[in-house]
Design an enzyme around this catalytic site. Sequence first.
Site, short mmCIF file in Angstrom:
data_model
loop_
_atom_site.label_atom_id
_atom_site.label_comp_id
_atom_site.label_asym_id
_atom_site.label_seq_id
_atom_site.Cartn_x
_atom_site.Cartn_y
_atom_site.Cartn_z
N ASP A 160 39.28 -32.49 52.58
CA ASP A 160 38.12 -33.01 52.05
C ASP A 160 38.04 -33.87 50.42
O ASP A 160 39.15 -33.79 50.26
CB ASP A 160 37.15 -32.01 52.23
CG ASP A 160 37.25 -30.70 51.14
OD1 ASP A 160 38.34 -31.02 50.49
OD2 ASP A 160 36.40 -29.72 51.43
N HIS A 184 45.37 -31.45 58.46
CA HIS A 184 44.02 -31.65 58.47
C HIS A 184 43.58 -32.21 57.07
O HIS A 184 43.38 -31.49 56.24
CB HIS A 184 43.28 -30.24 58.64
CG HIS A 184 41.67 -30.44 58.65
ND1 HIS A 184 41.26 -30.93 59.87
CD2 HIS A 184 40.73 -30.37 57.86
CE1 HIS A 184 39.87 -31.10 59.68
NE2 HIS A 184 39.58 -30.51 58.32
N ASP A 203 50.58 -27.53 65.70
CA ASP A 203 50.40 -28.55 64.80
C ASP A 203 49.45 -29.74 65.19
O ASP A 203 49.93 -30.74 65.97
CB ASP A 203 52.06 -29.33 64.79
CG ASP A 203 52.17 -30.25 63.62
OD1 ASP A 203 51.16 -30.79 62.73
OD2 ASP A 203 53.03 -30.92 63.81
N GLU A 227 45.12 -26.62 57.98
CA GLU A 227 44.79 -27.05 56.66
C GLU A 227 45.49 -26.98 55.53
O GLU A 227 46.56 -26.37 55.56
CB GLU A 227 43.50 -25.74 56.35
CG GLU A 227 42.98 -25.96 55.05
CD GLU A 227 41.53 -27.00 54.98
OE1 GLU A 227 42.01 -28.22 54.97
OE2 GLU A 227 40.46 -26.79 55.22
#
Length: 716
Positions: free
Chosen positions: A91, A377, A420, A429
Amino acid sequence: MHNKQSISKRIRAFAVSSAVALSALAAPLSANITTASAADTDNYAKLLQYSMYFYDANMCGSKVGETSAMTWRDDCHTGDSVDGGFHDAGDHAIFGLPQGYTASTLGWGYYEFGDVYDQLGLTSHFKTITDYFCTFFKNSTKLSGDSVSNFCYQLADGNTDHAYWGPPETQESQQGKQKEYWTTSTGSDIAAQYAAALAINYINFGNAEDLTYAKALLNYATRVNSVATDGPTGFYNSEDYKDDVAWAAGWLYLATNDSSYLNTMNSNIPQYIGWVHCWNNVSLGAHCVKAHITGDWSTVNSYIGGKTGSSSYFFQDAWGSCRYNTAMQLCALSATKNSSADYSAWCKGQMTYILGENPARTCFVVGFTDNSSKYPHHRAASGLVGWDAYNNCGGTFSNGHVLVGALVGGPTDAGGSYTDKVNDFQANEVAIDYNAAIVGAAAGLYSIYGTGSTVTSIEGVKPFTLTPGSGNEEETTTTTTTATTDNSETTTTTQNNTSSGSYEIKPNQTIVYSELPENDKMIGWNWSDFGIGAGETVTKVEVNISANGNIGTWQGAFGSSTSVSPDYWTQTEQMAETFYQNTGTITWEIDSATASIIQTQANGLLKFGVWWIDCGTFTIDSVKVYTKGAAQTTTTTTTTTTTTTTTMPESTVLYGDVNSDQKVEIADLVLLARYVSQDNSLDKSLVNLKNSDMNNDNVYNADDITALSNKLAGLN
């Protein structure tokens, strides 16, 4: 500050009474180490190099384009009043607690193993990253005098930020400026972590402004005594602030030698270590710093020893298991370096698992090998724009970027289960705190095994060069004056007619490494035993060693001491060699400055330090000293008009240069200690009192010794 003479990290403040004893300790690497070939699972040089690039991918602010090493990153969130920092994970929020933990843990790794970064040419890149962190911490802090008047501990609301899936460069245009969280009365945990990071960066690289802000932030943390909740809640809830305060206070003590920080550390450090070093609990790290200060590693080793008894994958938690594993490795490698414990084989086995020898047959460091995780991610790297693209991608992406060096979460259970996919949060993450410890762990493993090599180009990374060095080389400013005289002078011309010689002793001395004293691994032979002729200058020393099997890696140092004070020895050369046979020669090439020191210590000892030897037991077969002969002088007289050009230092005072050789080094500390302790055998004319008065108070005492010790250690 980190100094290439790694002894700087080992100098401790000490008291002077009638005499001062000084032991010189060295870290295990030098620039001439020979590395062995390595498979990807023990290519620690490459791992150290790669693991830092994740931070380039997560940079934020108006200087990303010019600072980040990634070709696909550019400036973002330029409307924030606090510029810079690092996005937390996949993020783009900037959460204070993991950011402070990350920067301080990165700094710790360099503090322990900085010689490795220097040797491999990675210090400049590392310093760029930690300076970027520290600049953000200072930008987040408003000072009124020496006190914090306002403090920004978070940028962006986590829920708002997570509602956006796309690159950070376009987020501000779609969502507007990020929310800013400022406080005057809370955030002790975050302020303390920022303080720790700034203090360590000061120790490593010597920016005085970092230390100023570190002091102010720790004072703030201990004044408000509360954790931040508005903003972190639901994302990075902090259970306590005392572990963070203890962690920061320990580093500030090492930076300043101010006993008040020692008191703060001791009054806040948790009695028990309840979790491996991580963003929410740095009690293990705090106890490691305390062990550095006290020399007592028993608490640390009791905890680590209880966790490393099995060769199975160390699994602390299902969410981000690799970060906890590598954090344990960093702590264990620190203990291995600084105590009698040895967890090196355990750490090697754990890293081998993480780099590919695991049930998933996957390397959990992105871009490191062909079988690395490919779908982390991470919004910026994925190339997926919008939630529809993310939800419909099937867990993979094809138009993204390689997130070089990112450590994914990894196995989600002790059995090694792993998927994965970009939408598997637990397994894939990535976050800045995930990579914080693997960087230092890679350096620590390289310091022991010396395996692997760096690469010269990486996909998605701007062109770079690797230049060995500390990243903190100081520039010396000089002024030049020219004087002309019209007087006739007598000029003496000296012709040196020299001859070379060599002298050898054969001690046939067997050394068992484990039997050497913990803090005194130096072996000595009298210079006079070699029969060196009058006026001869020592140019080289060779120590020939042998073992029953392959010697492996030998690490150590050379130096010299006086017969009057054999404990005072000047370390002048560190080195490491790797031998793939049962015999080897360790060579010390002596420069002219060192040769002059040896000549003044002709009745002293040749010192041979053994910091580490892979084979454990070896024999010193012979020691050979090479010399060049005494000079013969021929004088002729001429009458000339002389023009003299003299280059002088800008300042005539070089504090710490006790022996007036234009260098500040351990020899100066030894000489000052002897002067202060009123050593009757000392020729006091050798002491430059002006340079020795470190505090400029016309008094020569233990305060000057402490100040010089701190200067050598880079602490002032």
